[in-house]
Design an enzyme around this catalytic site. Sequence first.
Site, PDB file in Angstrom:
ATOM      1  N   TYR A 124    -114.593 -27.795   3.517  1.00 50.04           N
ATOM      2  CA  TYR A 124    -113.278 -27.476   2.950  1.00 50.04           C
ATOM      3  C   TYR A 124    -112.388 -28.736   2.966  1.00 50.04           C
ATOM      4  CZ  TYR A 124    -108.776 -25.218   2.310  1.00 50.04           C
ATOM      5  OH  TYR A 124    -107.544 -24.867   1.834  1.00 50.04           O
ATOM      6  N   ASP A 180    -117.549 -22.442  10.378  1.00 55.49           N
ATOM      7  CA  ASP A 180    -116.519 -21.862   9.504  1.00 55.49           C
ATOM      8  C   ASP A 180    -117.215 -20.775   8.687  1.00 55.49           C
ATOM      9  OD1 ASP A 180    -114.816 -21.218   7.369  1.00 55.49           O
ATOM     10  OD2 ASP A 180    -113.945 -23.218   7.282  1.00 55.49           O
ATOM     11  N   LYS A 204    -108.431 -15.250   3.399  1.00 51.32           N
ATOM     12  CA  LYS A 204    -109.424 -14.889   2.388  1.00 51.32           C
ATOM     13  C   LYS A 204    -109.859 -13.428   2.561  1.00 51.32           C
ATOM     14  CE  LYS A 204    -108.621 -19.161   1.483  1.00 51.32           C
ATOM     15  NZ  LYS A 204    -109.406 -20.294   1.950  1.00 51.32           N
ATOM     16  N   ARG A 214     -94.858 -15.876  21.566  1.00 55.85           N
ATOM     17  CA  ARG A 214     -95.726 -17.047  21.338  1.00 55.85           C
ATOM     18  C   ARG A 214     -97.003 -16.910  22.160  1.00 55.85           C
ATOM     19  NH1 ARG A 214     -95.210 -21.576  24.089  1.00 55.85           N
ATOM     20  NH2 ARG A 214     -92.948 -21.490  24.245  1.00 55.85           N
TER      21      ARG A 214
HETATM   22  C1  LIG Z   1    -109.084 -21.548   2.642  1.00 58.29           C
HETATM   23  C2  LIG Z   1    -110.066 -22.136   3.560  1.00 58.29           C
HETATM   24  C3  LIG Z   1    -109.669 -22.823   4.718  1.00 58.29           C
HETATM   25  C4  LIG Z   1    -108.210 -23.081   5.060  1.00 58.29           C
HETATM   26  O1  LIG Z   1    -107.533 -21.900   5.354  1.00 58.29           O
HETATM   27  P1  LIG Z   1    -105.935 -21.675   5.135  1.00 58.29           P
HETATM   28  O2  LIG Z   1    -105.753 -20.261   5.523  1.00 58.29           O
HETATM   29  O3  LIG Z   1    -105.651 -21.964   3.688  1.00 58.29           O
HETATM   30  O4  LIG Z   1    -105.239 -22.643   6.027  1.00 58.29           O
HETATM   31  C5  LIG Z   1    -110.663 -23.289   5.566  1.00 58.29           C
HETATM   32  N1  LIG Z   1    -111.974 -23.120   5.299  1.00 58.29           N
HETATM   33  C6  LIG Z   1    -112.389 -22.484   4.186  1.00 58.29           C
HETATM   34  C7  LIG Z   1    -113.848 -22.320   3.939  1.00 58.29           C
HETATM   35  C8  LIG Z   1    -111.462 -21.974   3.282  1.00 58.29           C
HETATM   36  O5  LIG Z   1    -111.881 -21.357   2.178  1.00 58.29           O
END
Ligand SMILES: *Cc1c(COP(=O)(O)O)cnc(C)c1O
Length: 405
Positions: free
Chosen positions: A111, A194, A219, A58
């Site tokens: 998001y 982000d 992603k 952890r």
């Molecule tokens: C998919 C996404 C998230 C969330 O991520 P997860 O891995 O699904 O928890 C946050 N910000 C953006 C821009 C995203 O495309």
Amino acid sequence: MMTYGYKPELSEGAIKCPIFQTSTFVFKTAEEGKSFFEVAYGLRERGQEEELGLIYSRINNPNMEILENRLTLWDKADDCAVFESGMAAISTVLLEFLKPGDLVAYTSPSYGGTDHFIKQFLPKLGVEHVCFHPDQSREEVIETIRATGKGDKLAFIYVETPANPTNTLFDIQLCKAVADAFSTEDKKVYLCADNTYMGPVWSSPLTIGADLVLYSATKYIGGHSDLIAGAVLGNFEVMKRVKTLRTFLGNMAGPHTAWLMLRSLETLKIRMDRQCENAQKVANYLNTHEKVSKVYYLGLIEEGTNAYAIYKRQYNSPGAMISFDIVGGEKAAFKFLNNLKLFKLAVSLGSTEGLAQHPATMTHVGIDPEQRKQMNVTENLIRLSIGVEDADDIIWDLQQAFEKV
Ligand SMILES: *Cc1c(COP(=O)(O)O)cnc(C)c1O
């Protein structure tokens, strides 16, 4: 991305880092255990040459550590923390940098999960929020924050750019100027970006004013639609805080996920280069198609506009996310989506295979219809994530689906 941070001699000469599928690590001596804990719990600073001792998965694990070290290279960050999802990364950062009474300013649209956490969950902790929009100037954003009457409580600015699904750009330097305007001697306003849509290869927000950069590593970083993960990067000061809270929330990425991401990093740049190369061809194809009324793609932003200046300043590529308006409303959009053969009809993005979806009824269905309209998320809009397939095959697929409409 292939060798950094991994020493084969520590793993029986294995050329690739094995999966350290273990919960805990055996100390050589009690003195060593004591010494590792002192560093892990901040009781003493780590020595110059000293590596953080392995204690418990952890807190740290070789797969997680090597992955984190490699990820710091792209963003020129001091340190990185990986999480079990993008949302785990986002929620941990917001929880660490906000406390009851604080105000958070964030970009709209953001998001859906981020928006929900800020709007629905943070108020339970007494954290208020204010949104700002891409067409607002610095003065207007400052005025919007002041108008809440809580400007002195502003603690955090959260920016997501380009905004999903229409590739609307937010100016990170503008956000930095706003953060500075509300920072005082004893209270720094932190700026977090982000960078999921354009990072880590096409954009480095830390180099233009952000204090933290975060990702849904599900992603592009993961890139094969086979894992869920997140990452946060920044300087030692902010990352110490993020990693400490992660230790106590226990939402770190597991060894298997980290191992999959190490594999993914080896091809990250090659994949993203290819995806962008394909996307430019697809955008140009869509832009002249009679059944398409508008294409939202960074590579098609008109020169001389403010958006173009931001695009050139923040990104070294137009990326691989394209949205477009199909002529004929939801009926035409669904007919088109149902007839795609190579593209998969799925949400998510950044993977090796092309993905297509309908934001108004899928990813953005939770947004108030009036706001959706303002964002240009109409029933005509289709979002594509361009993959690494052959560009001619991709365009062939779009062409044959258009013919069915
Ligand atoms: C998919 C996404 C998230 C969330 O991520 P997860 O891995 O699904 O928890 C946050 N910000 C953006 C821009 C995203 O495309």
